[in-house]
Design a protein around this motif. Structure first.
Motif, PDB file in Angstrom:
ATOM      1  N   GLY A 109       0.819  -1.210   0.000  1.00 46.88           N
ATOM      2  CA  GLY A 109       0.000   0.000   0.000  1.00 46.88           C
ATOM      3  C   GLY A 109       0.849   1.254   0.000  1.00 46.88           C
ATOM      4  N   PHE A 110       1.939   1.237   0.777  1.00 46.46           N
ATOM      5  CA  PHE A 110       2.849   2.377   0.814  1.00 46.46           C
ATOM      6  C   PHE A 110       3.489   2.605  -0.551  1.00 46.46           C
ATOM      7  CE2 PHE A 110       6.928   4.418   1.507  1.00 46.46           C
ATOM      8  CZ  PHE A 110       6.584   5.474   2.334  1.00 46.46           C
ATOM      9  N   ALA A 111       3.949   1.539  -1.180  1.00 45.09           N
ATOM     10  CA  ALA A 111       4.589   1.660  -2.491  1.00 45.09           C
ATOM     11  C   ALA A 111       3.605   2.169  -3.543  1.00 45.09           C
ATOM     12  CB  ALA A 111       5.161   0.311  -2.922  1.00 45.09           C
ATOM     13  N   TYR A 112       2.363   1.679  -3.488  1.00 47.83           N
ATOM     14  CA  TYR A 112       1.370   2.129  -4.463  1.00 47.83           C
ATOM     15  C   TYR A 112       0.988   3.581  -4.222  1.00 47.83           C
ATOM     16  CZ  TYR A 112      -2.428   1.466  -7.821  1.00 47.83           C
ATOM     17  OH  TYR A 112      -3.249   1.547  -8.908  1.00 47.83           O
ATOM     18  N   GLY A 113       0.895   3.971  -2.959  1.00 44.25           N
ATOM     19  CA  GLY A 113       0.575   5.359  -2.644  1.00 44.25           C
ATOM     20  C   GLY A 113       1.698   6.305  -3.010  1.00 44.25           C
ATOM     21  N   ALA A 114       2.939   5.874  -2.805  1.00 46.35           N
ATOM     22  CA  ALA A 114       4.082   6.728  -3.130  1.00 46.35           C
ATOM     23  C   ALA A 114       4.300   6.825  -4.631  1.00 46.35           C
ATOM     24  CB  ALA A 114       5.344   6.193  -2.455  1.00 46.35           C
ATOM     25  N   GLY A 115       3.887   5.815  -5.367  1.00 43.62           N
ATOM     26  CA  GLY A 115       4.137   5.809  -6.799  1.00 43.62           C
ATOM     27  C   GLY A 115       2.990   6.296  -7.660  1.00 43.62           C
ATOM     28  N   SER A 116       1.806   6.432  -7.101  1.00 49.48           N
ATOM     29  CA  SER A 116       0.632   6.806  -7.884  1.00 49.48           C
ATOM     30  C   SER A 116       0.160   8.197  -7.493  1.00 49.48           C
ATOM     31  CB  SER A 116      -0.503   5.802  -7.650  1.00 49.48           C
ATOM     32  OG  SER A 116      -1.672   6.220  -8.291  1.00 49.48           O
ATOM     33  N   SER A 117      -0.293   8.947  -8.465  1.00 49.51           N
ATOM     34  CA  SER A 117      -0.808  10.283  -8.174  1.00 49.51           C
ATOM     35  C   SER A 117      -2.282  10.252  -7.780  1.00 49.51           C
ATOM     36  CB  SER A 117      -0.613  11.193  -9.387  1.00 49.51           C
ATOM     37  OG  SER A 117      -1.332  10.680 -10.493  1.00 49.51           O
ATOM     38  N   GLU A 118      -2.964   9.137  -7.997  1.00 48.22           N
ATOM     39  CA  GLU A 118      -4.383   9.022  -7.659  1.00 48.22           C
ATOM     40  C   GLU A 118      -4.563   8.160  -6.417  1.00 48.22           C
ATOM     41  OE1 GLU A 118      -6.278   7.387 -11.036  1.00 48.22           O
ATOM     42  OE2 GLU A 118      -5.803   9.071 -12.320  1.00 48.22           O
ATOM     43  N   SER A 119      -5.641   8.422  -5.689  1.00 53.44           N
ATOM     44  CA  SER A 119      -5.910   7.596  -4.511  1.00 53.44           C
ATOM     45  C   SER A 119      -6.625   6.321  -4.948  1.00 53.44           C
ATOM     46  CB  SER A 119      -6.765   8.364  -3.508  1.00 53.44           C
ATOM     47  OG  SER A 119      -8.032   8.637  -4.042  1.00 53.44           O
ATOM     48  N   ARG A 120      -6.178   5.208  -4.438  1.00 49.88           N
ATOM     49  CA  ARG A 120      -6.726   3.902  -4.772  1.00 49.88           C
ATOM     50  C   ARG A 120      -7.042   3.127  -3.500  1.00 49.88           C
ATOM     51  NH1 ARG A 120      -8.423   4.495  -9.677  1.00 49.88           N
ATOM     52  NH2 ARG A 120      -6.816   5.141 -11.111  1.00 49.88           N
ATOM     53  N   TYR A 121      -7.798   3.743  -2.600  1.00 53.62           N
ATOM     54  CA  TYR A 121      -8.115   3.111  -1.326  1.00 53.62           C
ATOM     55  C   TYR A 121      -8.998   1.881  -1.497  1.00 53.62           C
ATOM     56  CZ  TYR A 121      -6.118   7.133   1.030  1.00 53.62           C
ATOM     57  OH  TYR A 121      -5.252   8.087   1.470  1.00 53.62           O
ATOM     58  N   LEU A 122     -10.019   1.974  -2.329  1.00 53.37           N
ATOM     59  CA  LEU A 122     -10.934   0.846  -2.499  1.00 53.37           C
ATOM     60  C   LEU A 122     -10.228  -0.344  -3.128  1.00 53.37           C
ATOM     61  CD1 LEU A 122     -13.799  -0.222  -2.193  1.00 53.37           C
ATOM     62  CD2 LEU A 122     -14.309   0.714  -4.450  1.00 53.37           C
ATOM     63  N   GLU A 123      -9.384  -0.091  -4.114  1.00 52.74           N
ATOM     64  CA  GLU A 123      -8.656  -1.174  -4.758  1.00 52.74           C
ATOM     65  C   GLU A 123      -7.727  -1.879  -3.774  1.00 52.74           C
ATOM     66  OE1 GLU A 123      -9.073   1.811  -6.017  1.00 52.74           O
ATOM     67  OE2 GLU A 123      -9.625   1.665  -8.115  1.00 52.74           O
ATOM     68  N   LEU A 124      -7.033  -1.093  -2.944  1.00 48.32           N
ATOM     69  CA  LEU A 124      -6.131  -1.688  -1.961  1.00 48.32           C
ATOM     70  C   LEU A 124      -6.900  -2.362  -0.833  1.00 48.32           C
ATOM     71  CD1 LEU A 124      -3.360   0.937  -2.109  1.00 48.32           C
ATOM     72  CD2 LEU A 124      -3.014  -1.507  -2.291  1.00 48.32           C
ATOM     73  N   LEU A 125      -8.069  -1.856  -0.506  1.00 44.25           N
ATOM     74  CA  LEU A 125      -8.904  -2.516   0.501  1.00 44.25           C
ATOM     75  C   LEU A 125      -9.309  -3.904   0.025  1.00 44.25           C
ATOM     76  CD1 LEU A 125     -10.622  -1.870   3.204  1.00 44.25           C
ATOM     77  CD2 LEU A 125     -12.491  -1.664   1.590  1.00 44.25           C
ATOM     78  N   LEU A 126      -9.753  -4.008  -1.209  1.00 50.70           N
ATOM     79  CA  LEU A 126     -10.162  -5.305  -1.755  1.00 50.70           C
ATOM     80  C   LEU A 126      -8.970  -6.244  -1.940  1.00 50.70           C
ATOM     81  CD1 LEU A 126     -12.742  -4.109  -4.422  1.00 50.70           C
ATOM     82  CD2 LEU A 126     -13.220  -5.164  -2.218  1.00 50.70           C
ATOM     83  N   ALA A 127      -7.894  -5.735  -2.513  1.00 49.27           N
ATOM     84  CA  ALA A 127      -6.720  -6.581  -2.749  1.00 49.27           C
ATOM     85  C   ALA A 127      -6.074  -7.002  -1.437  1.00 49.27           C
ATOM     86  CB  ALA A 127      -5.705  -5.838  -3.616  1.00 49.27           C
ATOM     87  N   GLY A 128      -5.969  -6.089  -0.489  1.00 49.03           N
ATOM     88  CA  GLY A 128      -5.374  -6.418   0.801  1.00 49.03           C
ATOM     89  C   GLY A 128      -6.200  -7.427   1.570  1.00 49.03           C
ATOM     90  N   GLY A 129      -7.523  -7.291   1.525  1.00 57.37           N
ATOM     91  CA  GLY A 129      -8.381  -8.263   2.191  1.00 57.37           C
ATOM     92  C   GLY A 129      -8.281  -9.639   1.564  1.00 57.37           C
ATOM     93  N   ALA A 130      -8.255  -9.687   0.247  1.00 55.35           N
ATOM     94  CA  ALA A 130      -8.181 -10.979  -0.443  1.00 55.35           C
ATOM     95  C   ALA A 130      -6.832 -11.654  -0.213  1.00 55.35           C
ATOM     96  CB  ALA A 130      -8.423 -10.786  -1.940  1.00 55.35           C
ATOM     97  N   VAL A 131      -5.763 -10.899  -0.337  1.00 58.21           N
ATOM     98  CA  VAL A 131      -4.430 -11.488  -0.169  1.00 58.21           C
ATOM     99  C   VAL A 131      -4.176 -11.829   1.301  1.00 58.21           C
ATOM    100  CG1 VAL A 131      -1.950 -11.050  -0.411  1.00 58.21           C
ATOM    101  CG2 VAL A 131      -3.510 -10.406  -2.231  1.00 58.21           C
ATOM    102  N   GLY A 132      -4.608 -10.971   2.221  1.00 54.12           N
ATOM    103  CA  GLY A 132      -4.440 -11.262   3.643  1.00 54.12           C
ATOM    104  C   GLY A 132      -5.252 -12.465   4.077  1.00 54.12           C
ATOM    105  N   GLY A 133      -6.486 -12.575   3.592  1.00 50.58           N
ATOM    106  CA  GLY A 133      -7.316 -13.744   3.893  1.00 50.58           C
ATOM    107  C   GLY A 133      -6.753 -15.006   3.277  1.00 50.58           C
TER     108      GLY A 133
END
Length: 160
Positions: free
Chosen positions: A87-111
């Motif tokens: 999430g840190f790398a994506y936030g530092a590298g992207s100019s747009e906010s992608r909270y929903l995408e990281l919420l879904l991806a983080g939940g799926a990968v963490g689960g």
């Protein structure tokens, strides 16, 4: 000098008529081949959720989770730290906010990481670890994205 003055005083006619052949009498027909799901996605989630952003977030989450899981004695905590790093790398590298995408991806990968890492415990016992993986992964990815965006904002801001 006189040549330059004549260039300034010449009038140019910019009125151009173009006929593109659009019939304005009847409204365009909607494409109904996509069905209800595609129309709902286009109207609601298409504005909030980017499929390209979701793919990038998922790939980053899987890679960082796998790398941080290689640290000895961390287990699920290493996976959660990896999701925060993604999430840190994506936030530092992207100019747009992608909270929903990281919420879904983080939940799926963490689960998925909790499920695969503790398969016997989850199958025959409590599912608390699965819930911890889902919620912890989603939370770690979103918090990491927040700090990554803040880091990027700090790097790109002018110093007064």
């Amino acid at each position: 000098m006189s040549e330059r003055q004549t260039q300034k005083t010449d009038d140019v006619d910019l009125n151009v008529d173009v006929d593109v052949g659009i019939d304005e009498s009847s409204p365009p027909e909607e494409n109904t081949s996509g069905g209800l799901a595609r129309s709902l996605y286009g109207r609601t989630l298409g504005r909030v959720l980017s499929s390209r952003g979701l793919v990038v977030a998922t790939v980053l989450s899987v890679v960082f989770s796998a790398l941080f899981s290689l640290i000895p004695f961390l287990g699920l905590l290493g996976s959660l730290l990896g999701l925060g790093g993604a999430g840190f790398a994506y936030g530092a590298g992207s100019s747009e906010s992608r909270y929903l995408e990281l919420l879904l991806a983080g939940g799926a990968v963490g689960g998925g990481s909790a499920l695969l890492g503790n398969l016997l415990v989850i199958t025959f016992g409590s599912t608390v670890l699965l819930g911890l993986g889902l919620l912890g992964g989603a939370g770690a990815a979103v918090v990491g994205h927040y700090f990554g965006r803040d880091f990027r904002r700090g790097l790109t801001r002018d110093i007064n």
